[in-house]
Design an enzyme around this catalytic site. Structure first.
Site, PDB file in Angstrom:
ATOM      1  N   PRO A   1       0.793  -1.237   0.000  1.00  0.00           N
ATOM      2  CA  PRO A   1       0.000   0.000   0.000  1.00  0.00           C
ATOM      3  C   PRO A   1       0.824   1.286   0.000  1.00  0.00           C
ATOM      4  O   PRO A   1       0.262   2.372   0.189  1.00  0.00           O
ATOM      5  CB  PRO A   1      -0.796  -0.140   1.301  1.00  0.00           C
ATOM      6  CG  PRO A   1       0.138  -0.890   2.213  1.00  0.00           C
ATOM      7  CD  PRO A   1       0.877  -1.857   1.333  1.00  0.00           C
ATOM      8  N   GLU A   2       2.124   1.203  -0.211  1.00  0.00           N
ATOM      9  CA  GLU A   2       2.983   2.388  -0.092  1.00  0.00           C
ATOM     10  C   GLU A   2       2.506   3.589  -0.898  1.00  0.00           C
ATOM     11  O   GLU A   2       2.522   4.725  -0.386  1.00  0.00           O
ATOM     12  CB  GLU A   2       4.428   2.040  -0.467  1.00  0.00           C
ATOM     13  CG  GLU A   2       5.192   1.255   0.591  1.00  0.00           C
ATOM     14  CD  GLU A   2       5.037  -0.245   0.446  1.00  0.00           C
ATOM     15  OE1 GLU A   2       5.848  -0.984   1.024  1.00  0.00           O
ATOM     16  OE2 GLU A   2       4.090  -0.678  -0.248  1.00  0.00           O
ATOM     17  N   PRO A   3       2.098   3.414  -2.180  1.00  0.00           N
ATOM     18  CA  PRO A   3       1.653   4.602  -2.927  1.00  0.00           C
ATOM     19  C   PRO A   3       0.491   5.346  -2.268  1.00  0.00           C
ATOM     20  O   PRO A   3       0.333   6.557  -2.463  1.00  0.00           O
ATOM     21  CB  PRO A   3       1.248   4.026  -4.290  1.00  0.00           C
ATOM     22  CG  PRO A   3       2.106   2.816  -4.446  1.00  0.00           C
ATOM     23  CD  PRO A   3       2.169   2.238  -3.054  1.00  0.00           C
ATOM     24  N   LYS A   4      -0.318   4.650  -1.480  1.00  0.00           N
ATOM     25  CA  LYS A   4      -1.407   5.307  -0.763  1.00  0.00           C
ATOM     26  C   LYS A   4      -0.884   6.198   0.355  1.00  0.00           C
ATOM     27  O   LYS A   4      -1.642   6.989   0.930  1.00  0.00           O
ATOM     28  CB  LYS A   4      -2.362   4.256  -0.194  1.00  0.00           C
ATOM     29  CG  LYS A   4      -3.092   3.453  -1.267  1.00  0.00           C
ATOM     30  CD  LYS A   4      -4.038   2.436  -0.656  1.00  0.00           C
ATOM     31  CE  LYS A   4      -4.789   1.672  -1.749  1.00  0.00           C
ATOM     32  NZ  LYS A   4      -5.714   0.664  -1.194  1.00  0.00           N
ATOM     33  N   ARG A   5       0.399   6.035   0.681  1.00  0.00           N
ATOM     34  CA  ARG A   5       1.055   6.887   1.686  1.00  0.00           C
ATOM     35  C   ARG A   5       2.016   7.880   1.028  1.00  0.00           C
ATOM     36  O   ARG A   5       2.797   8.540   1.713  1.00  0.00           O
ATOM     37  CB  ARG A   5       1.835   6.036   2.702  1.00  0.00           C
ATOM     38  CG  ARG A   5       1.070   4.852   3.260  1.00  0.00           C
ATOM     39  CD  ARG A   5      -0.193   5.241   3.961  1.00  0.00           C
ATOM     40  NE  ARG A   5      -0.941   4.059   4.417  1.00  0.00           N
ATOM     41  CZ  ARG A   5      -2.263   4.038   4.596  1.00  0.00           C
ATOM     42  NH1 ARG A   5      -2.975   5.119   4.351  1.00  0.00           N
ATOM     43  NH2 ARG A   5      -2.867   2.934   5.000  1.00  0.00           N
TER      44      ARG A   5
END
Length: 264
Positions: free
Chosen positions: A140-144
């Site tokens: 989920p990194e891109p959501k952060r």
């Protein structure tokens, strides 16, 4: 009397099995910087244990590892000059993954619950992945506002470009059944039998010559996967760069404040 806190990275040796387990239950085993260094040291310690034929890596409580500690990252992103900190952190993460790939004994990831972000990366850096029905995997990194640069080459190496692109670009998480379908895990085992199954695999490995196993692992990860080390290093640089952006600052703040991000 001062009560000593429990170690968050626990190492046990039983017969020919070394177990490394992550314990930060209240944060779903999210890794702090200190825990990353402790994991590196744990594998260094087990490297010299001659009687250990394989390692079982697992999580305590209901999670395997939910990734890196975002609260800690949020604190760092607030600093005015944090480039050196990000470089140091991503270099340590790359060192851990490369250490696992180069480890002379097989590593079996027994994924007992969610394995997200870098937590999924720990499973990908293992040689064999078994999972309970409660396991989930995601990046989920891109959501952060950041990128999963360290895990990208490992994910591509394990499951191929098409599945990698979908997981990384959508940020979706998948269950154990889907992970089995795409080859991210090799089998699904009931949670209460997960560690025992890891021990069974260790017994199978122990029937072969240690040197032959070591050379086989070396061929897999350093010959077939000849560019993995370079790509992980490049991924570390990409991860470090992404953490210096305004998007990272907003994404991490939104996570801590429990709100939707407003991307710059």
């Amino acid at each position: 009397m001062i009560k000593m806190s429990e170690p968050q990275i626990k190492v046990k040796v039983h017969q020919n099995v070394g177990t490394v387990s992550i314990h930060r239950d209240e944060k779903r085993n999210a890794l702090t910087r200190a825990m990353v260094f402790d994991l590196i040291q744990a594998f260094r310690d087990l490297h010299g244990e001659k009687k250990v034929r394989a390692i079982v890596l697992t999580g305590g409580g209901g999670a395997f590892c939910s990734g890196l500690c975002l609260e800690e990252m949020h604190e760092i992103v607030q600093e005015d000059d944090n480039q050196d900190r990000w470089h140091q952190d991503t270099t340590s993460l790359a060192e851990l993954l490369q250490q696992m790939l180069q480890f002379p004994k097989p590593i079996i990831a027994a994924v007992n619950g969610p394995a997200m972000g870098f937590g999924a990366g720990l499973a990908l850096a293992s040689d064999i992945v078994i999972a309970s029905p409660e396991a989930r995997f995601g990046f989920p990194e891109p959501k952060r506002g950041i990128v999963s640069g360290l895990c990208t080459p490992l994910l591509h190496f394990r499951i191929g470009g098409s599945h990698t692109a979908r997981l990384l670009l959508t940020g979706e998480s998948i269950n154990a059944d889907r992970a089995l379908q795409i080859g991210l895990v090799s089998e699904i085992v009931p949670n209460n039998n997960l560690w025992a199954r890891g021990v069974d695999l260790t017994k199978q490995i122990a029937q072969s010559a240690p040197q032959a196993i070591q050379l086989t692992k070396k061929q897999l990860n350093e010959t077939v996967g000849e560019q993995l080390e370079m790509h992980i290093a490049l991924g570390a640089a990409a991860s470090a760069t992404s953490r210096t952006t305004d998007s990272a600052k907003e994404g991490l703040a939104a996570f801590v404040e429990k709100r939707e991000p407003e991307w710059p």
